[in-house]
Design an enzyme around this catalytic site. Structure first.
Site, PDB file in Angstrom:
ATOM      1  N   GLU A   1      25.773  14.014  37.053  1.00 34.92           N
ATOM      2  CA  GLU A   1      26.536  15.177  37.537  1.00 34.92           C
ATOM      3  C   GLU A   1      27.510  15.654  36.463  1.00 34.92           C
ATOM      4  O   GLU A   1      28.705  15.788  36.703  1.00 34.92           O
ATOM      5  CB  GLU A   1      27.308  14.821  38.817  1.00 34.92           C
ATOM      6  CG  GLU A   1      26.441  14.300  39.948  1.00 34.92           C
ATOM      7  CD  GLU A   1      27.215  14.008  41.224  1.00 34.92           C
ATOM      8  OE1 GLU A   1      28.349  14.545  41.375  1.00 34.92           O
ATOM      9  OE2 GLU A   1      26.703  13.265  42.072  1.00 34.92           O
TER      10      GLU A   1
ATOM     11  N   HIS B   1      32.019  13.507  35.688  1.00 37.93           N
ATOM     12  CA  HIS B   1      32.881  14.671  35.894  1.00 37.93           C
ATOM     13  C   HIS B   1      34.100  14.449  34.996  1.00 37.93           C
ATOM     14  O   HIS B   1      35.040  13.751  35.374  1.00 37.93           O
ATOM     15  CB  HIS B   1      33.282  14.790  37.363  1.00 37.93           C
ATOM     16  CG  HIS B   1      32.134  15.092  38.266  1.00 37.93           C
ATOM     17  ND1 HIS B   1      31.438  16.282  38.210  1.00 37.93           N
ATOM     18  CD2 HIS B   1      31.535  14.351  39.236  1.00 37.93           C
ATOM     19  CE1 HIS B   1      30.470  16.277  39.124  1.00 37.93           C
ATOM     20  NE2 HIS B   1      30.510  15.115  39.743  1.00 37.93           N
TER      21      HIS B   1
ATOM     22  N   ASN C   1      25.055   5.661  42.855  1.00 36.14           N
ATOM     23  CA  ASN C   1      25.661   6.717  42.045  1.00 36.14           C
ATOM     24  C   ASN C   1      27.169   6.722  42.278  1.00 36.14           C
ATOM     25  O   ASN C   1      27.620   6.578  43.410  1.00 36.14           O
ATOM     26  CB  ASN C   1      25.049   8.061  42.473  1.00 36.14           C
ATOM     27  CG  ASN C   1      25.459   9.220  41.606  1.00 36.14           C
ATOM     28  OD1 ASN C   1      25.331   9.164  40.387  1.00 36.14           O
ATOM     29  ND2 ASN C   1      25.933  10.292  42.225  1.00 36.14           N
TER      30      ASN C   1
ATOM     31  N   ASP D   1      29.890  17.606  34.044  1.00 36.69           N
ATOM     32  CA  ASP D   1      30.654  18.795  33.704  1.00 36.69           C
ATOM     33  C   ASP D   1      31.900  18.347  32.948  1.00 36.69           C
ATOM     34  O   ASP D   1      32.309  17.190  33.020  1.00 36.69           O
ATOM     35  CB  ASP D   1      31.012  19.661  34.929  1.00 36.69           C
ATOM     36  CG  ASP D   1      31.594  18.866  36.086  1.00 36.69           C
ATOM     37  OD1 ASP D   1      32.453  17.997  35.860  1.00 36.69           O
ATOM     38  OD2 ASP D   1      31.191  19.114  37.238  1.00 36.69           O
TER      39      ASP D   1
ATOM     40  N   GLU E   1      28.890   6.815  45.700  1.00 29.72           N
ATOM     41  CA  GLU E   1      30.332   6.572  45.614  1.00 29.72           C
ATOM     42  C   GLU E   1      30.794   5.440  46.530  1.00 29.72           C
ATOM     43  O   GLU E   1      31.693   5.619  47.356  1.00 29.72           O
ATOM     44  CB  GLU E   1      31.097   7.870  45.891  1.00 29.72           C
ATOM     45  CG  GLU E   1      30.739   8.977  44.908  1.00 29.72           C
ATOM     46  CD  GLU E   1      31.418  10.306  45.197  1.00 29.72           C
ATOM     47  OE1 GLU E   1      32.247  10.365  46.135  1.00 29.72           O
ATOM     48  OE2 GLU E   1      31.119  11.291  44.498  1.00 29.72           O
TER      49      GLU E   1
END
Length: 468
Positions: A271, A243, A207, A273, A166
């Site tokens: 990651e 996300h 990432n 979701d 990030e």
């Protein structure tokens, strides 16, 4: 991204799955053992040359229902918290490896890769780094020492590392962090070089989130990685966190992944979701299935996409509700460890068979001996119903001499060779097209064909077979 460490799934299984299985068999039932009826996702992913990963919550590796899925469905594990700086080096020069070691050991025991997460990140730093006072050049040495120590400890055992996590603002510029302030923009290159020196074989990633589709932030990532490549900095991959919010998968996701892959980089969804406003309902769950299928499908469509990692698998263990009040239900298994439509969408996106769709008034049963040893076996049963039910009874027969010694996700009795499994208090309601599931352990390792199962008196078709 933060991974919520503390939620305990409802009705945890205390019956374990035995020796060569996951744990030695002890005790009896609680929540569902949620292995799904289809081949494990990891097998489907491998057929396309990709991994299917899990952001794993280390403390839950003590729980049999969690490991029953974590150890069988996924080919890669990403530690949620255990490898972050605040976890492994809480005080300067003093390291705590127990949590990270456990996950690496578990992965190796289950023939899984490890995606290391994360080495340099502005969040979850120990206070001595986040708020420390450093002489000129000191933090650069502190950072590279930390990277070298952690990567070096696991050299040869980690497939990929999120070296820098990030680093960007939403407009694509570099985020204001202690590393940027103290070291300058070169901190990213310095961290990557230190990681390469510590383990030349690990694939090194940057990432970030909100970079999934084309836009200012993903453009900033593209400029960052091209500048690093042009400077000869060791960089092997870019991670896209994904996300996502229900119904908002970027239409340009495949195109975006492809442009990074065209640079010769490995790309991965790291990651995943898909959260929704609660409560969930059938329409939301169907849209969520479309979204999961679209993301996994985008990866499958791009040759350079190495795989997809789910950020947790069960709604019983998700970082979403504490972080986004009123939102949740973001993962492919529900709080009772039952596969949701999103799970079946992943199966189809990976090239597997679609979920069975029984006609109204019918049912489709899947009975699998999931593990067998000399003195016992574990069995997973799933029944998909063509009509809504409020309370269920499933009956079937076992071979003479075979007895059930424990069960989970059901109230189960046996009379002679006949087994009767009934719902428990929290899982009796199943919608049309929904699937109920339960498991049990027997005292015999004998091989036996799937028996005929009945649901509420209706004989079920066996999964994969046409009705007779």
């Amino acid at each position: 991204m933060f991974f919520h460490p503390g939620r305990t799934p409802r009705g945890v299984v205390v019956a374990a799955l035995a020796a060569v299985a996951l744990l030695a068999p002890t005790g009896q039932a609680g929540a569902a053992d949620s292995r799904a009826a289809a081949p494990p996702l990891r097998e489907l992913a491998a057929e396309s040359g990709r991994f299917l990963g899990l952001g794993v919550n280390g403390p839950l590796l003590d729980q049999a229902n969690y490991t029953a899925v974590a150890g069988t469905e996924f080919s890669s594990l990403t530690p949620g918290n255990e490898m972050k700086w605040g976890s492994v080096e809480p005080t300067r020069g003093s390291y705590s490896w127990a949590g990270a070691d456990r996950i690496v050991d578990y992965a190796e025991a289950h023939d899984q890769e490890v995606h290391g997460h994360t080495l340099v990140w502005h969040s979850q730093l120990p206070d001595w780094v986040a708020n420390g006072t450093f002489a000129d050049g000191e933090l650069r040495q502190v950072m590279t020492d930390h990277v070298a120590t952690e990567v070096g400890r696991y050299a040869g055992r980690i497939a990929r590392w999120d070296v820098v996590n990030e680093p960007l603002n939403e407009d694509g510029t570099l985020r204001d962090t202690v590393f940027l302030r103290e070291i300058g923009p070169d901190y990213i290159a310095d961290a990557l070089r230190a990681a390469r020196a510590a383990d030349p074989d690990a694939r090194l990633y940057i990432n970030d989130y909100n970079t999934d589709g084309l836009g200012a932030k993903s453009d900033g990532m593209y400029e960052l990685v091209t500048s690093l490549l042009d400077a000869g900095v060791p960089l092997d991959g870019v991670g896209f966190q994904a996300h996502l919010i229900l119904g908002q998968v970027p239409a340009s996701m495949e195109q975006n992944l492809r442009r990074f892959a065209d640079l010769g980089l490995e790309v991965a969804v790291t990651e995943l979701d898909v959260r929704m406003q609660l409560p969930s309902d059938a329409a939301k769950l169907q849209q969520q299935a479309v979204d999961y299928g679209a993301v996994v499908g985008a990866c499958v469509a791009v040759d350079g996409c190495a795989g997809v990692t789910l950020w947790g698998f069960t709604d019983a263990d998700s970082w979403i509700p504490p972080t986004f009040p009123g939102q949740g239900a973001a993962l492919p298994w529900d709080e009772n460890y039952q596969p949701k439509p999103a799970y079946h969408a992943i199966v189809e996106a990976l090239g597997g068979d679609p979920a069975p769709e029984p006609e109204p008034g019918s049912c489709v049963a899947d009975y699998r001996v999931t593990n067998r040893w000399n003195a016992g076996s574990t069995v997973d049963v799933r029944v998909t119903t063509g009509q809504p039910i409020a309370g269920w009874t499933v009956t079937f027969g076992l071979p003479v001499g075979e007895s059930v010694v424990s069960s989970w996700n059901t109230s189960l009795t046996q009379s002679g060779t006949t087994v009767t499994a009934r719902n428990v208090s929290w899982n009796g309601t199943v919608g049309a097209g929904g699937t109920l599931g339960f498991g049990f352990q027997t005292n015999s390792g004998a091989v036996n064909a799937a028996p005929v199962l009945s649901l509420n008196g209706t004989t079920c078709t066996t999964a994969g077979q046409a009705p007779s």
